[in-house]
Design an enzyme around this catalytic site. Structure first.
Site, PDB file in Angstrom:
ATOM      1  N   ARG A 262       0.891  -1.113   0.033  1.00 35.20           N
ATOM      2  CA  ARG A 262       0.108  -0.057   0.048  1.00 35.20           C
ATOM      3  C   ARG A 262       0.930   1.251   0.120  1.00 35.20           C
ATOM      4  NH1 ARG A 262      -4.784  -1.974   4.275  1.00 35.20           N
ATOM      5  NH2 ARG A 262      -5.416  -3.694   3.111  1.00 35.20           N
ATOM      6  N   GLU A 349      -6.299  -0.981  15.412  1.00 40.87           N
ATOM      7  CA  GLU A 349      -6.989  -2.060  14.464  1.00 40.87           C
ATOM      8  C   GLU A 349      -5.918  -3.056  14.308  1.00 40.87           C
ATOM      9  OE1 GLU A 349      -8.161  -2.261  10.005  1.00 40.87           O
ATOM     10  OE2 GLU A 349      -7.989  -0.337  10.789  1.00 40.87           O
ATOM     11  N   ARG A 390       0.973  -6.444  12.579  1.00 41.86           N
ATOM     12  CA  ARG A 390       0.352  -5.802  13.902  1.00 41.86           C
ATOM     13  C   ARG A 390       0.287  -6.779  14.878  1.00 41.86           C
ATOM     14  NH1 ARG A 390      -3.638  -0.799  12.463  1.00 41.86           N
ATOM     15  NH2 ARG A 390      -2.119  -0.038  10.760  1.00 41.86           N
TER      16      ARG A 390
END
Length: 426
Positions: A262, A349, A390
């Site tokens: 990304r 998140e 993450r």
């Protein structure tokens, strides 16, 4: 992608859905464009019918030696022949314009999605797991703990630039273990089919899942007009593009561990430290293809699968139902799972699980047929199961020790040859 027929049948409901997304009404403009297109199609059909009829009349006039009438009829046919390409081009132009307008409109939110402007309006569904209690005062973030264990920010930046990290030694092993653990769980416990998909795709694949054309700046494009996937959702969902499945083939469930790419074009200045927001990262993705009546239950099942990974790892988390202003473009409903990061002292998140109803299926022309019935569009769902980087951050921060080592969660120890503690190389 929206169906103009459904908009014509219930424009008020369509505009009400847009209003919940914070968008202005569009039905009047869309229906007017469609009416012009349909009028043009009808005019072209009438002209073709008239041309065919005149051709017969020309033959009859010539048979009766009525040259004057035959000449007049041929002149009219010539005029229609010249007019038809113009009508057909007008129809194509308006069709492209209508499709582009429909393709730029996000999915409508499900009835149970709360209205709101941004993440501050998301709704807490539940909070699970016990936050760790440390016997030392200096609770550190992952970017302070990680370098001693092989999290090499400097070399990553030197080789590739900002938002790239090289993982080495113990932390690289832990990262690999996390991905394998997540994928194994989905296959063994939830019946997902493991897939090793392409990470370079064509433009139509990204259009099918809704990343293009609106979010091109968030993606990386190659010189031969292929695109690096931002998520394996793209590759996995497109498995059923342009297909008509038998109802008995559903549900289909796919899972993949892939690198994702990304550009983070809209994230300048955000999370510039550490692994939270990278240009390249690993993620385990889940995709389900189901019948419309099964999609709500499948959404819960998929989200529970992601939650199960967090619970098995012993990581505290919460589930949030995203509001209308915080949902993704293709989603009708999204649950975000947020993991507790003690170094940051907040939830972040780690997974998004979305049902897209038939929005992506229309863009991909993915359908199913019940026995004896007409083809219907499938419903598609996707979710992170989980974002590996993450999760690595969460394990490091939640299992940190005072001396800078990191305890290995029990479920990961078999993937690391029985290793129970990550320590700096001697």
């Amino acid at each position: 992608m929206h169906d103009i027929r459904l908009i014509r049948e219930n424009p008020a409901a369509f505009d009400a859905g847009l209003a919940r997304r914070g968008l202005p009404p569009r039905s009047i403009d869309l229906i007017a464009l469609d009416e012009r297109r349909r009028t043009t199609i009808a005019a072209a059909q009438d002209a073709q019918t008239r041309r065919n009829d005149l051709s017969k009349q020309i033959g009859q006039a010539k048979a009766t030696k009525d040259d004057a009438r035959a000449t007049a009829l041929m002149a009219e046919v010539a005029a229609l022949k010249a007019r038809l390409p113009e009508l057909e081009q007008d129809e194509r132009t308006m069709g492209v314009e209508l499709d582009a307008a429909l393709a730029a409109i996000p999915n409508l939110p499900a009835h149970d999605v709360p209205e709101g402007a941004d993440e501050d309006d998301n709704r807490l569904v539940h909070e699970r797991g016990k936050k760790p209690s440390f016997g030392f005062p200096d609770i550190r973030e992952h970017d302070a703990i990680g370098p001693a264990l092989g999290m090499d920010f400097e070399t990553g930046i030197a080789i590739a630039g900002a938002r790239f990290t090289m993982l080495r030694g113990p932390v690289a092993r832990l990262n690999r273990a996390l991905g394998q653990f997540m994928l194994d769980r989905l296959v063994a416990d939830y019946g997902y089919e493991e897939v090793a998909p392409p990470v370079l795709v064509r433009e139509e694949a990204l259009f099918g899942t809704g990343q293009l054309p609106k979010f091109a700046e968030d993606l990386f494009r190659t010189t031969d007009d292929r695109w690096l996937i931002p998520t394996a959702e793209v590759s996995l969902t497109n498995i059923v593009r342009e297909r008509v499945l038998a109802e008995g083939e559903l549900p289909l469930r796919f899972a993949a561990l892939t690198p994702c790419f990304r550009s983070e074009a809209g994230a300048a200045g955000r999370d510039t430290r550490g692994l939270i927001r990278q240009h390249q990262f690993d993620k385990v993705e889940m995709v389900s293809i189901v019948t419309p009546d099964a999609s709500d239950d499948e959404h819960e099942r998929m989200t529970s699968a992601a939650e199960g990974a967090l619970e098995a790892l012993g990581l505290p988390y919460r589930r949030m139902l995203l509001c209308t202003g915080d949902m993704g473009f293709s989603a009708a409903r999204t649950y975000d799972l947020e993991v507790w990061l003690p170094g940051q002292g907040r939830y972040r998140e780690i997974s998004s699980c979305s049902t897209c109803t038939d929005f992506q299926a229309r863009r991909m022309n993915a359908r199913f047929r019940a026995e004896g019935g007409k083809p219907q569009f499938v419903h598609t769902l996707n979710g992170s199961g989980l974002a590996v980087g993450r999760t690595l951050v969460a394990v490091i921060e939640n299992y940190q020790q005072e001396d800078g080592s990191v305890a290995v969660p029990t479920v990961l120890q078999p993937y690391l040859g029985g290793l129970t503690m990550l320590e700096r190389p001697r």
